[in-house]
Design an enzyme around this catalytic site. Sequence first.
Site, PDB file in Angstrom:
ATOM      1  N   ARG A 154       0.811  -1.230   0.000  1.00 28.42           N
ATOM      2  CA  ARG A 154       0.000   0.000   0.000  1.00 28.42           C
ATOM      3  C   ARG A 154       0.845   1.281   0.000  1.00 28.42           C
ATOM      4  O   ARG A 154       0.395   2.338   0.432  1.00 28.42           O
ATOM      5  CB  ARG A 154      -0.980   0.034   1.176  1.00 28.42           C
ATOM      6  CG  ARG A 154      -1.996  -1.084   1.130  1.00 28.42           C
ATOM      7  CD  ARG A 154      -3.283  -0.697   1.810  1.00 28.42           C
ATOM      8  NE  ARG A 154      -4.236  -1.776   1.725  1.00 28.42           N
ATOM      9  CZ  ARG A 154      -4.412  -2.707   2.676  1.00 28.42           C
ATOM     10  NH1 ARG A 154      -3.703  -2.671   3.779  1.00 28.42           N
ATOM     11  NH2 ARG A 154      -5.294  -3.649   2.508  1.00 28.42           N
ATOM     12  N   LYS A 206       2.780  11.196 -11.330  1.00 30.96           N
ATOM     13  CA  LYS A 206       1.928  10.304 -12.132  1.00 30.96           C
ATOM     14  C   LYS A 206       2.673   9.001 -12.356  1.00 30.96           C
ATOM     15  O   LYS A 206       3.842   9.000 -12.778  1.00 30.96           O
ATOM     16  CB  LYS A 206       1.596  10.941 -13.484  1.00 30.96           C
ATOM     17  CG  LYS A 206       0.439  11.911 -13.416  1.00 30.96           C
ATOM     18  CD  LYS A 206      -0.047  12.258 -14.805  1.00 30.96           C
ATOM     19  CE  LYS A 206      -1.185  13.253 -14.752  1.00 30.96           C
ATOM     20  NZ  LYS A 206      -1.586  13.730 -16.090  1.00 30.96           N
ATOM     21  N   GLU A 225       8.331  17.285 -25.250  1.00 29.45           N
ATOM     22  CA  GLU A 225       7.557  17.488 -24.004  1.00 29.45           C
ATOM     23  C   GLU A 225       7.854  18.869 -23.412  1.00 29.45           C
ATOM     24  O   GLU A 225       6.984  19.502 -22.829  1.00 29.45           O
ATOM     25  CB  GLU A 225       7.854  16.401 -22.977  1.00 29.45           C
ATOM     26  CG  GLU A 225       7.144  15.071 -23.212  1.00 29.45           C
ATOM     27  CD  GLU A 225       5.646  15.050 -22.834  1.00 29.45           C
ATOM     28  OE1 GLU A 225       5.070  16.099 -22.493  1.00 29.45           O
ATOM     29  OE2 GLU A 225       5.057  13.958 -22.903  1.00 29.45           O
ATOM     30  N   LYS A 228       6.152  23.190 -14.812  1.00 30.26           N
ATOM     31  CA  LYS A 228       5.433  21.980 -14.387  1.00 30.26           C
ATOM     32  C   LYS A 228       5.196  21.975 -12.872  1.00 30.26           C
ATOM     33  O   LYS A 228       4.117  21.618 -12.402  1.00 30.26           O
ATOM     34  CB  LYS A 228       6.202  20.716 -14.826  1.00 30.26           C
ATOM     35  CG  LYS A 228       5.541  19.477 -14.271  1.00 30.26           C
ATOM     36  CD  LYS A 228       5.573  18.276 -15.141  1.00 30.26           C
ATOM     37  CE  LYS A 228       4.633  17.225 -14.555  1.00 30.26           C
ATOM     38  NZ  LYS A 228       4.668  15.957 -15.238  1.00 30.26           N
ATOM     39  N   GLU A 236      -5.154  16.682 -11.009  1.00 27.58           N
ATOM     40  CA  GLU A 236      -5.687  16.973 -12.345  1.00 27.58           C
ATOM     41  C   GLU A 236      -7.204  17.170 -12.350  1.00 27.58           C
ATOM     42  O   GLU A 236      -7.930  16.557 -13.118  1.00 27.58           O
ATOM     43  CB  GLU A 236      -5.286  15.865 -13.337  1.00 27.58           C
ATOM     44  CG  GLU A 236      -5.360  16.355 -14.775  1.00 27.58           C
ATOM     45  CD  GLU A 236      -4.765  15.387 -15.803  1.00 27.58           C
ATOM     46  OE1 GLU A 236      -3.582  15.033 -15.665  1.00 27.58           O
ATOM     47  OE2 GLU A 236      -5.488  15.021 -16.714  1.00 27.58           O
ATOM     48  N   ARG A 257      -4.011  21.025 -14.360  1.00 29.02           N
ATOM     49  CA  ARG A 257      -2.997  20.042 -14.754  1.00 29.02           C
ATOM     50  C   ARG A 257      -3.335  19.391 -16.096  1.00 29.02           C
ATOM     51  O   ARG A 257      -2.444  18.905 -16.800  1.00 29.02           O
ATOM     52  CB  ARG A 257      -2.814  18.987 -13.654  1.00 29.02           C
ATOM     53  CG  ARG A 257      -1.660  18.050 -13.959  1.00 29.02           C
ATOM     54  CD  ARG A 257      -1.190  17.259 -12.772  1.00 29.02           C
ATOM     55  NE  ARG A 257      -0.077  16.406 -13.147  1.00 29.02           N
ATOM     56  CZ  ARG A 257       0.588  15.633 -12.341  1.00 29.02           C
ATOM     57  NH1 ARG A 257       0.269  15.596 -11.053  1.00 29.02           N
ATOM     58  NH2 ARG A 257       1.590  14.877 -12.767  1.00 29.02           N
ATOM     59  N   ASN A 262      -1.590  17.965 -20.846  1.00 23.68           N
ATOM     60  CA  ASN A 262      -1.929  16.913 -21.810  1.00 23.68           C
ATOM     61  C   ASN A 262      -2.066  17.444 -23.237  1.00 23.68           C
ATOM     62  O   ASN A 262      -2.549  16.724 -24.111  1.00 23.68           O
ATOM     63  CB  ASN A 262      -3.248  16.236 -21.414  1.00 23.68           C
ATOM     64  CG  ASN A 262      -3.091  15.432 -20.152  1.00 23.68           C
ATOM     65  OD1 ASN A 262      -2.101  14.729 -19.992  1.00 23.68           O
ATOM     66  ND2 ASN A 262      -4.036  15.544 -19.248  1.00 23.68           N
ATOM     67  N   HIS A 288      -1.493  15.230 -26.206  1.00 22.27           N
ATOM     68  CA  HIS A 288      -1.482  13.851 -25.713  1.00 22.27           C
ATOM     69  C   HIS A 288      -2.705  13.035 -26.114  1.00 22.27           C
ATOM     70  O   HIS A 288      -2.625  11.810 -26.133  1.00 22.27           O
ATOM     71  CB  HIS A 288      -1.351  13.834 -24.180  1.00 22.27           C
ATOM     72  CG  HIS A 288       0.066  14.059 -23.704  1.00 22.27           C
ATOM     73  ND1 HIS A 288       0.752  15.207 -23.982  1.00 22.27           N
ATOM     74  CD2 HIS A 288       0.906  13.276 -22.976  1.00 22.27           C
ATOM     75  CE1 HIS A 288       1.962  15.135 -23.440  1.00 22.27           C
ATOM     76  NE2 HIS A 288       2.085  13.966 -22.825  1.00 22.27           N
ATOM     77  N   HIS A 324      -1.377   9.831 -27.560  1.00 21.75           N
ATOM     78  CA  HIS A 324      -1.574   8.500 -26.975  1.00 21.75           C
ATOM     79  C   HIS A 324      -2.248   7.568 -27.980  1.00 21.75           C
ATOM     80  O   HIS A 324      -1.919   6.376 -28.060  1.00 21.75           O
ATOM     81  CB  HIS A 324      -2.438   8.588 -25.704  1.00 21.75           C
ATOM     82  CG  HIS A 324      -1.676   9.038 -24.489  1.00 21.75           C
ATOM     83  ND1 HIS A 324      -2.287   9.438 -23.322  1.00 21.75           N
ATOM     84  CD2 HIS A 324      -0.344   9.155 -24.248  1.00 21.75           C
ATOM     85  CE1 HIS A 324      -1.371   9.785 -22.435  1.00 21.75           C
ATOM     86  NE2 HIS A 324      -0.184   9.631 -22.970  1.00 21.75           N
ATOM     87  N   HIS A 329       6.959   8.064 -27.244  1.00 23.74           N
ATOM     88  CA  HIS A 329       5.922   8.890 -26.630  1.00 23.74           C
ATOM     89  C   HIS A 329       6.017  10.374 -27.038  1.00 23.74           C
ATOM     90  O   HIS A 329       5.042  10.975 -27.496  1.00 23.74           O
ATOM     91  CB  HIS A 329       5.979   8.747 -25.106  1.00 23.74           C
ATOM     92  CG  HIS A 329       5.046   9.681 -24.399  1.00 23.74           C
ATOM     93  ND1 HIS A 329       3.684   9.548 -24.453  1.00 23.74           N
ATOM     94  CD2 HIS A 329       5.284  10.795 -23.651  1.00 23.74           C
ATOM     95  CE1 HIS A 329       3.110  10.520 -23.760  1.00 23.74           C
ATOM     96  NE2 HIS A 329       4.059  11.291 -23.257  1.00 23.74           N
TER      97      HIS A 329
HETATM   98  N1  GLY Z   1       2.698  14.412 -18.033  1.00 22.37           N
HETATM   99  C1  GLY Z   1       1.597  15.217 -17.685  1.00 22.37           C
HETATM  100  C2  GLY Z   1       1.437  15.402 -16.205  1.00 22.37           C
HETATM  101  O1  GLY Z   1       2.325  15.069 -15.442  1.00 22.37           O
HETATM  102  O2  GLY Z   1       0.400  15.838 -15.768  1.00 22.37           O
END
Ligand code: GLY
Length: 376
Positions: free
Chosen positions: A130, A152, A194, A236, A246, A250, A254, A257, A261, A273
């Site tokens: 956990r 993430k 990125e 960031k 998010e 946040r 994306n 993305h 994706h 990616h």
């Molecule tokens: N890679 C996008 C984020 O960390 O929210």
Amino acid sequence: MKQEINTMNYFHVTLPAESPCDYPIVVGADFHEILSHLPEGRVFTKCVIITDDTLKTLYGNTLLTHLQHAGQDAILFSVPAGEHSKNVATYQHLIQGLVEAGCERGCVILALGGGVVGDLAGFLAGTYLRGVPYVQMPTSLLAMVDSSVGGKTGINIPQGKNLIGMVHQPLLVLTDVALLKTLPPEHLINGLIEAIKVFLIADYDSLLFVEAELEGILSGDTRLLQDVVARALAIKIGVVSRDEKERGERALLNFGHTVGHALEKVSDYTVLHGIAVGYGILVEARIAQILGVLTVEHLQAIDAIMARLGLHGHFLQQYDISEVIAATKNDKKVRSGCVQYVILQSLGKALIENNRYVHPVSDTVVQQAYSECVGA
Ligand code: GLY
């Protein structure tokens, strides 16, 4: 928040709201100096390095020896390099490895690698017993500018990317840009995209910096790379500190993305990616222009910088547009069956309307944007 000390950059992530948590990010250019920031004063029952087979030889064994000389009980697990290792079978194999090695809650996981290793090892750390602490040690530019920070973590399933995962913040992030010297040029472009993404949504000055210094950055100039990493992290960290889970802002990270994706999935992850996100940016910027939000001049500026990185829209003609659109339906931002996109307003600014950071876009508009990209 940022202090410059010699050649190192120090940052701090502070998450005051839901997860009271605070962790440092050290950005330097010397592996041994970076290693001196490991929390050696703290006694861990075991230090578990998770890396990939290529990085094990390059840096993993050095890290293992360093930890053992420092008196830590350290072990190393490596997985095959590449996105396919971010799967349930590899995750289960690693969990079994931790159990068999007798890892208790007092252990720490060290994620030494790029985005794949970071996401996989972070998810392992977040779920084993956990939750145990972990340190991000990014080795790719993509992981340095983005995935190592913000917590993430996740793995892929056949239906889509990162569909199993959690937010689990690291104890510490140790970034050594000198490690990028062994990175193939395509991976430098992969990571730079990125960084460009974050500059497109929030930092026009840094976008100009990348445009001006592109050749030096791609030639691997350590100072320039450190600057790119520091600039991207500054943005960031601000976003993650305001919206860790998010719920709003946040989602801006994306940009590119949703289509990116989908391209990774339809190409069976043969497109890296960041490169897929670059093509996603080409399509999603066109969506913004078709919707009348982004000017043609700004769209052309985006096309031009992607072209300098070797990304041209006609690459997309090999994929079936309906398959790409079908793959976007598994995006995590889908609400009531409608795919939501980040819409770029101008270079350095994303559209925020009525406190909404993502916006529904019809398949027809996505299809038009994709076709225009192929023909551009
Ligand atoms: N890679 C996008 C984020 O960390 O929210």
